[in-house]
Design a protein around this motif. Sequence first.
Motif, PDB file in Angstrom:
ATOM      1  N   VAL A   3       9.321   0.601   8.906  1.00  0.00           N
ATOM      2  CA  VAL A   3      10.088  -1.129   8.781  1.00  0.00           C
ATOM      3  C   VAL A   3       9.819  -1.345   9.740  1.00  0.00           C
ATOM      4  N   GLU A   4       9.197  -2.870  10.034  1.00  0.00           N
ATOM      5  CA  GLU A   4       8.555  -4.228  10.634  1.00  0.00           C
ATOM      6  C   GLU A   4       8.637  -4.886  10.193  1.00  0.00           C
TER       7      GLU A   4
ATOM      8  N   ARG B 100       0.620  -1.146   0.564  1.00  0.00           N
ATOM      9  CA  ARG B 100       0.244  -0.351   0.222  1.00  0.00           C
ATOM     10  C   ARG B 100       0.550   1.317   0.044  1.00  0.00           C
ATOM     11  N   ALA B 101       2.149   1.048   0.346  1.00  0.00           N
ATOM     12  CA  ALA B 101       2.997   2.446   0.437  1.00  0.00           C
ATOM     13  C   ALA B 101       3.181   2.399  -0.996  1.00  0.00           C
ATOM     14  N   MET B 102       4.005   1.146  -1.956  1.00  0.00           N
ATOM     15  CA  MET B 102       4.286   1.586  -2.508  1.00  0.00           C
ATOM     16  C   MET B 102       3.279   2.521  -3.617  1.00  0.00           C
ATOM     17  N   SER B 103       2.137   1.517  -3.735  1.00  0.00           N
ATOM     18  CA  SER B 103       1.210   2.337  -5.189  1.00  0.00           C
ATOM     19  C   SER B 103       0.873   3.524  -4.094  1.00  0.00           C
TER      20      SER B 103
ATOM     21  N   GLY C 177      13.987  -6.389   5.558  1.00  0.00           N
ATOM     22  CA  GLY C 177      15.270  -4.849   4.561  1.00  0.00           C
ATOM     23  C   GLY C 177      14.313  -4.833   3.383  1.00  0.00           C
ATOM     24  N   LEU C 178      13.994  -5.226   3.112  1.00  0.00           N
ATOM     25  CA  LEU C 178      13.202  -5.423   2.117  1.00  0.00           C
ATOM     26  C   LEU C 178      12.276  -3.603   2.240  1.00  0.00           C
ATOM     27  N   THR C 179      11.207  -3.794   3.287  1.00  0.00           N
ATOM     28  CA  THR C 179      11.029  -2.038   3.276  1.00  0.00           C
ATOM     29  C   THR C 179      12.380  -0.992   3.204  1.00  0.00           C
ATOM     30  N   THR C 180      13.125  -1.383   4.284  1.00  0.00           N
ATOM     31  CA  THR C 180      14.611  -0.521   4.319  1.00  0.00           C
ATOM     32  C   THR C 180      15.380   0.032   2.955  1.00  0.00           C
TER      33      THR C 180
END
Length: 346
Positions: free
Chosen positions: A83-84, A67-70, A91-94
């Motif tokens: 980051v959670e 959702r953040a990417m969209s 790691g993917l979020t970072t």
Amino acid sequence: MSLYWRIFLLNAAVLVTAVLLLLGPVTVSTPVVLGEAVVLLAGLAAMLIANAVLLRIGLAPLGRLTRAMSAVDLLRPGSRARVEGPGEVAGLTTSFNAMLGRLEAERAGSTARALSAQEAERRRIAQELHDEVGQTLTAVLLQLKHVADRAPAPLREELHQVQETTRTSLDEIRRIARRLRPGVLEELGLHSALRALTAEFTSGSLTVRHVIGPGVPRLDEAAELVVYRVAQEALTNAARHAGASAVEVHLSGRPGGAVRLLVRDDGRGIGPAGEGAGIQGMRERALLIGAELAIGDGPRDGTEVRLDVPAVDTAAAAAAAVSTAGSGSGSRSGSGSAGDLGEGNR
């Protein structure tokens, strides 16, 4: 523990428990009796529920990251995904946040180069319009006057009409040159440029009023140009698309040395239509100096455009950061800003 091992170990535990129960106290008869069927169905339900709960908990951070990417918009920088989650998800979020930061820096740098080239091209075109076309039309006017003074009376009236048409064309070319290169901004400053801009847009069907508050801090050249271009595009939208009859342009100082530009009209408002090239151009210009641009409905219908320019030191730091990012991003070409000079594309 990684997401893979968490899912694998839970499935293994459930399956091992089921096998032990079947080898031990739980048996299956032929035909299956009611009690055995209940036990088997209850075990199957427990397996499905356990897997569903684990997957829901383990994959929830991935859903939030999606959702953040969209919702990412490079014209509204600063938003980052939280980051959670397990190690791989964190790691993917970072990595995504770091990539987003690089994209924003490269976008800002390429936009700065494109807008700088655009302003240089506008100055060149305005200079050529003034020096070449303007002087040629002026010479034509003088020749027409010379001919009209010596022409017979029946022909003299037609020559006067040609003179008026040529004079109107000359005025239009000068007006275009002024919009391409706001000389009053360079020579007299932002306050005089805004006064001249509001006078230019004032017509029989549109009344433009400007209010410049006391003690407005002085901005640097780049910030003044951004403020002028945003006001110009907002007035163009109000005149061409909003159906407004009155527009107010306010320039005021804010606490801490900031400056606020407010353009408010009484038109039909933005409505459900998306942002066009004009508004995107305003957002790109605002990013160059670290300013905040907000566009929405006014307090009494219509549209309100608000540009908050930070203090000179903060704006200079933002411009320096953009310049550094631009020089470090190679020779990539930017998208530029379309429609921010009179095209009036919302």
